[in-house]
Design an enzyme around this catalytic site. Structure first.
Site, PDB file in Angstrom:
ATOM      1  N   HIS A 190     -20.525   0.304 -10.846  1.00  0.00           N
ATOM      2  CA  HIS A 190     -20.432   1.506 -11.576  1.00  0.00           C
ATOM      3  C   HIS A 190     -19.759   1.615 -12.651  1.00  0.00           C
ATOM      4  O   HIS A 190     -20.105   2.557 -13.666  1.00  0.00           O
ATOM      5  CB  HIS A 190     -19.839   2.711 -10.525  1.00  0.00           C
ATOM      6  CG  HIS A 190     -20.478   2.964  -9.364  1.00  0.00           C
ATOM      7  ND1 HIS A 190     -21.867   3.383  -9.440  1.00  0.00           N
ATOM      8  CD2 HIS A 190     -20.350   2.491  -7.641  1.00  0.00           C
ATOM      9  CE1 HIS A 190     -22.270   3.475  -8.131  1.00  0.00           C
ATOM     10  NE2 HIS A 190     -21.469   2.961  -7.202  1.00  0.00           N
TER      11      HIS A 190
ATOM     12  N   ASP B   2       0.908  -1.061   0.022  1.00  0.00           N
ATOM     13  CA  ASP B   2       0.028  -0.055  -0.213  1.00  0.00           C
ATOM     14  C   ASP B   2       0.774   1.216  -0.018  1.00  0.00           C
ATOM     15  O   ASP B   2       2.034   1.238   0.329  1.00  0.00           O
ATOM     16  CB  ASP B   2      -0.888   0.149   1.279  1.00  0.00           C
ATOM     17  CG  ASP B   2      -2.270   0.894   0.911  1.00  0.00           C
ATOM     18  OD1 ASP B   2      -1.937   2.125   0.633  1.00  0.00           O
ATOM     19  OD2 ASP B   2      -3.293   0.070   1.108  1.00  0.00           O
TER      20      ASP B   2
ATOM     21  N   TYR C 239     -15.281   7.826 -12.211  1.00  0.00           N
ATOM     22  CA  TYR C 239     -14.769   6.429 -11.202  1.00  0.00           C
ATOM     23  C   TYR C 239     -15.208   5.254 -12.098  1.00  0.00           C
ATOM     24  O   TYR C 239     -14.395   4.275 -12.193  1.00  0.00           O
ATOM     25  CB  TYR C 239     -15.466   6.523 -10.032  1.00  0.00           C
ATOM     26  CG  TYR C 239     -15.426   5.231  -8.921  1.00  0.00           C
ATOM     27  CD1 TYR C 239     -14.306   4.735  -8.618  1.00  0.00           C
ATOM     28  CD2 TYR C 239     -16.589   4.578  -8.900  1.00  0.00           C
ATOM     29  CE1 TYR C 239     -14.122   3.568  -7.845  1.00  0.00           C
ATOM     30  CE2 TYR C 239     -16.463   3.322  -8.298  1.00  0.00           C
ATOM     31  CZ  TYR C 239     -15.378   2.915  -7.561  1.00  0.00           C
ATOM     32  OH  TYR C 239     -15.309   1.780  -6.893  1.00  0.00           O
TER      33      TYR C 239
ATOM     34  N   LYS D  42     -13.222   2.335 -13.987  1.00  0.00           N
ATOM     35  CA  LYS D  42     -13.383   0.806 -13.879  1.00  0.00           C
ATOM     36  C   LYS D  42     -13.485  -0.153 -15.275  1.00  0.00           C
ATOM     37  O   LYS D  42     -12.942  -1.178 -15.510  1.00  0.00           O
ATOM     38  CB  LYS D  42     -14.316   0.257 -12.833  1.00  0.00           C
ATOM     39  CG  LYS D  42     -14.259   0.795 -11.336  1.00  0.00           C
ATOM     40  CD  LYS D  42     -12.910   0.409 -10.961  1.00  0.00           C
ATOM     41  CE  LYS D  42     -12.684   0.649  -9.470  1.00  0.00           C
ATOM     42  NZ  LYS D  42     -11.483   0.339  -8.830  1.00  0.00           N
TER      43      LYS D  42
HETATM   44  N1  LIG Z   1     -15.964  -0.196  -0.896  1.00  0.00           N
HETATM   45  C1  LIG Z   1     -16.867  -0.738  -1.749  1.00  0.00           C
HETATM   46  O1  LIG Z   1     -17.922  -0.680  -1.553  1.00  0.00           O
HETATM   47  C2  LIG Z   1     -16.307  -0.701  -3.297  1.00  0.00           C
HETATM   48  C3  LIG Z   1     -17.572  -1.030  -4.111  1.00  0.00           C
HETATM   49  C4  LIG Z   1     -17.001  -1.506  -5.522  1.00  0.00           C
HETATM   50  C5  LIG Z   1     -15.496  -1.331  -5.807  1.00  0.00           C
HETATM   51  N2  LIG Z   1     -14.476  -1.037  -4.808  1.00  0.00           N
HETATM   52  C6  LIG Z   1     -13.652  -1.155  -5.343  1.00  0.00           C
HETATM   53  O2  LIG Z   1     -12.400  -1.887  -4.310  1.00  0.00           O
HETATM   54  C7  LIG Z   1     -11.399  -1.539  -4.071  1.00  0.00           C
HETATM   55  C8  LIG Z   1     -11.044  -1.159  -2.697  1.00  0.00           C
HETATM   56  O3  LIG Z   1     -12.147  -0.438  -1.946  1.00  0.00           O
HETATM   57  P1  LIG Z   1     -12.004   0.191  -0.424  1.00  0.00           P
HETATM   58  O4  LIG Z   1     -13.246   0.462  -0.111  1.00  0.00           O
HETATM   59  O5  LIG Z   1     -11.143  -0.994   0.290  1.00  0.00           O
HETATM   60  O6  LIG Z   1     -11.349   1.485  -0.725  1.00  0.00           O
HETATM   61  P2  LIG Z   1     -10.005   2.178   0.354  1.00  0.00           P
HETATM   62  O7  LIG Z   1      -9.975   3.395   0.030  1.00  0.00           O
HETATM   63  O8  LIG Z   1     -10.391   1.682   1.735  1.00  0.00           O
HETATM   64  O9  LIG Z   1      -8.737   1.272   0.004  1.00  0.00           O
HETATM   65  C9  LIG Z   1      -7.935   1.615  -0.913  1.00  0.00           C
HETATM   66  C10 LIG Z   1      -6.435   1.714  -0.630  1.00  0.00           C
HETATM   67  O10 LIG Z   1      -5.600   1.845  -1.967  1.00  0.00           O
HETATM   68  C11 LIG Z   1      -4.700   2.640  -1.289  1.00  0.00           C
HETATM   69  N3  LIG Z   1      -3.866   3.594  -2.417  1.00  0.00           N
HETATM   70  C12 LIG Z   1      -4.708   4.620  -2.952  1.00  0.00           C
HETATM   71  N4  LIG Z   1      -3.906   5.184  -3.906  1.00  0.00           N
HETATM   72  C13 LIG Z   1      -2.684   4.136  -3.940  1.00  0.00           C
HETATM   73  C14 LIG Z   1      -1.582   4.507  -4.725  1.00  0.00           C
HETATM   74  N5  LIG Z   1      -1.268   5.389  -5.712  1.00  0.00           N
HETATM   75  N6  LIG Z   1      -0.470   3.675  -4.686  1.00  0.00           N
HETATM   76  C15 LIG Z   1      -0.834   2.541  -3.596  1.00  0.00           C
HETATM   77  N7  LIG Z   1      -1.912   2.359  -2.801  1.00  0.00           N
HETATM   78  C16 LIG Z   1      -2.780   3.221  -3.179  1.00  0.00           C
HETATM   79  C17 LIG Z   1      -5.010   3.458  -0.302  1.00  0.00           C
HETATM   80  O11 LIG Z   1      -3.903   3.830   0.499  1.00  0.00           O
HETATM   81  C18 LIG Z   1      -5.961   2.559   0.413  1.00  0.00           C
HETATM   82  O12 LIG Z   1      -5.274   1.786   1.585  1.00  0.00           O
HETATM   83  C19 LIG Z   1     -11.157  -0.246  -4.771  1.00  0.00           C
HETATM   84  O13 LIG Z   1     -10.429  -0.431  -6.107  1.00  0.00           O
HETATM   85  C20 LIG Z   1     -12.784   0.132  -4.983  1.00  0.00           C
HETATM   86  O14 LIG Z   1     -12.829   1.002  -6.094  1.00  0.00           O
HETATM   87  C21 LIG Z   1     -15.031  -0.979  -3.497  1.00  0.00           C
END
Ligand SMILES: NC(=O)c1ccc[n+]([C@@H]2O[C@H](COP(=O)([O-])OP(=O)(O)OC[C@H]3O[C@@H](n4cnc5c(N)ncnc54)[C@H](O)[C@@H]3O)[C@@H](O)[C@H]2O)c1
Length: 268
Positions: A113, A31, A136, A140
Site C-alpha cells: 500500500h 509487544d 497507512y 509505510k
Molecule cells: N497482514 C498483512 O496482510 C500485512 C500486509 C502488509 C503489511 N503488513 C505489515 O506487517 C506488520 C504485521 O502485521 P500483522 O498483520 O501481523 O498485524 P497485527 O495487528 O496482527 O500485529 C501487530 C502487532 O503490533 C503490536 N503493536 C501495536 N502497536 C504497538 C505499540 N505501540 N508498541 C508495541 N507493539 C505494538 C500489536 O499488539 C500487535 O501484536 C504490520 O506492520 C503491517 O503493517 C501486514
C-alpha cells in the site's frame, strides 16, 4: 545470531515466532500486548513503540531487529490519528533506538500500500517510487524513507518488506496476485535475517503467484524462493464477485477505491 521480534504477539509475528523457534541463539519477543511464556531460546519483553528508551533497552545485545509491530491496516475512522503514533512516531523510535543500540540490521514490515496507486501493469522498478493509497500507505513510505536514511547516514542494514496480503489463503481476485502464505512469509524473514551483508533494499513480500504484479527478481540476493501459489484458489475466487471499478486498475485495490473521486482515465 540474536534477534528481536517486535510485534511478536501479532498475526505475522506469531507465525515468525513459531516458524523460526529454536533457530537462533536468542529470539527476544516484544509487544505491547501480552505474550505467552517464553520457550527455550526465547525471552519476552513488554515494549511500547512510543517509548524510545524502552525500545533501545529491548535491543541490547541484539544483532537483527524484525519489526512487525504497529497498525496493520487503514483504520475505518480517524485513520491519521490512529496511524500517527505507532507507524510514524513509533517507526522513528524504532530506527533511532536501533542506532543507539548499535543494531546491525533491521527488517521493516512495509506494505504494497506504500505504492498502491500504481496501476497493475506498472513495471516493478517503477513501483519502487512511492504512490501510497491511504494514510497507512503513507506511513509505510515514511518507514521506508527512515530505513533508507538510517542506512545511508548511519550504516544500518535495512530491508523493507513490502508485504502483499498475508493470509492462510487468498479470498478475492486481487489477492490472487498479492497473497503471501504464512510459510513463505516466515521464509522471507528468515532469508532477510540470514542474508550476507547488504545496504538497503525494498522487496515485495509475495508468494509465487501466477498472477503477481511484481517481478521479484530483486529478492535474488536474499535467496528467497517462495513455494506457494494463490492460483490453487483461482477457479473458486474468479467465480465470485468481481472487483469494484475503482479498485480493479490499481495494485492497492479497495484501499484505492475507498473515498475515490479521482479520474480513472488519468495516467501520469
Ligand atoms: N497482514 C498483512 O496482510 C500485512 C500486509 C502488509 C503489511 N503488513 C505489515 O506487517 C506488520 C504485521 O502485521 P500483522 O498483520 O501481523 O498485524 P497485527 O495487528 O496482527 O500485529 C501487530 C502487532 O503490533 C503490536 N503493536 C501495536 N502497536 C504497538 C505499540 N505501540 N508498541 C508495541 N507493539 C505494538 C500489536 O499488539 C500487535 O501484536 C504490520 O506492520 C503491517 O503493517 C501486514
Amino acid at each position: 545470531m540474536r534477534v528481536l521480534l517486535l510485534g511478536a504477539a501479532g498475526g505475522i509475528g506469531s507465525a515468525i515466532r513459531e516458524g523460526l523457534a529454536g533457530r537462533y541463539t536468542l529470539m527476544r519477543l516484544a509487544d505491547i500486548a501480552p505474550l505467552s511464556a517464553p520457550g527455550q531460546g526465547e525471552e519476552t519483553v513488554r515494549v511500547d513503540l512510543l517509548d524510545l528508551d524502552g525500545l533501545a533497552a529491548a535491543m541490547a545485545g541484539i544483532d537483527c531487529v524484525v519489526h512487525m509491530a504497529g497498525v496493520p491496516v487503514e483504520p475505518e475512522t480517524n485513520a491519521w490519528e490512529q496511524v500517527l503514533p505507532a507507524n510514524i512516531v513509533g517507526v522513528h523510535n524504532l530506527f533511532e533506538a536501533a542506532r543507539l543500540a548499535g543494531i546491525k540490521r533491521v527488517l521493516f514490515a512495509s506494505s504494497h500500500h506504500a505504492a498502491g496507486f500504481h496501476r497493475r501493469e506498472t513495471p516493478t522498478a517503477e513501483t519502487l517510487v512511492p504512490r501510497p493509497d491511504s494514510y497507512y500507505g503513507v506511513s509505510k513510505v515514511f518507514g521506508e524513507a527512515m530505513g533508507r536514511m538510517y542506512a545511508d547516514k548511519f550504516g544500518l542494514q535495512v530491508l523493507s518488506l513490502r508485504i502483499g496480503a498475508y493470509r492462510e489463503r487468498p479470498s478475492d481476485p486481487r489477492q490472487l496476485a498479492v497473497w503471501i502464505s504464512p510459510r513463505d512469509m516466515v521464509e522471507l524473514v528468515r532469508c532477510g535475517v540470514e542474508a550476507p551483508d547488504f545496504g538497503y533494499a525494498t522487496v515485495y513480500g509475495v508468494s509465487a503467484n501466477t498472477r503477481t504484479f511484481w517481478d521479484n527478481s530483486a529478492v535474488a540476493f536474499l535467496g528467497y524462493q517462495p513455494r506457494d501459489n494463490a492460483e490453487a484458489w483461482a477457479a473458486e475466487i474468479m467465480a465470485g464477485p468481481p472487483e469494484a471499478p475503482a479498485a480493479a486498475p490499481f495494485q492497492g485495490g479497495g484501499y484505492c477505491a475507498k473515498g475515490f473521486v479521482g479520474d480513472l482515465g488519468r495516467v501520469d
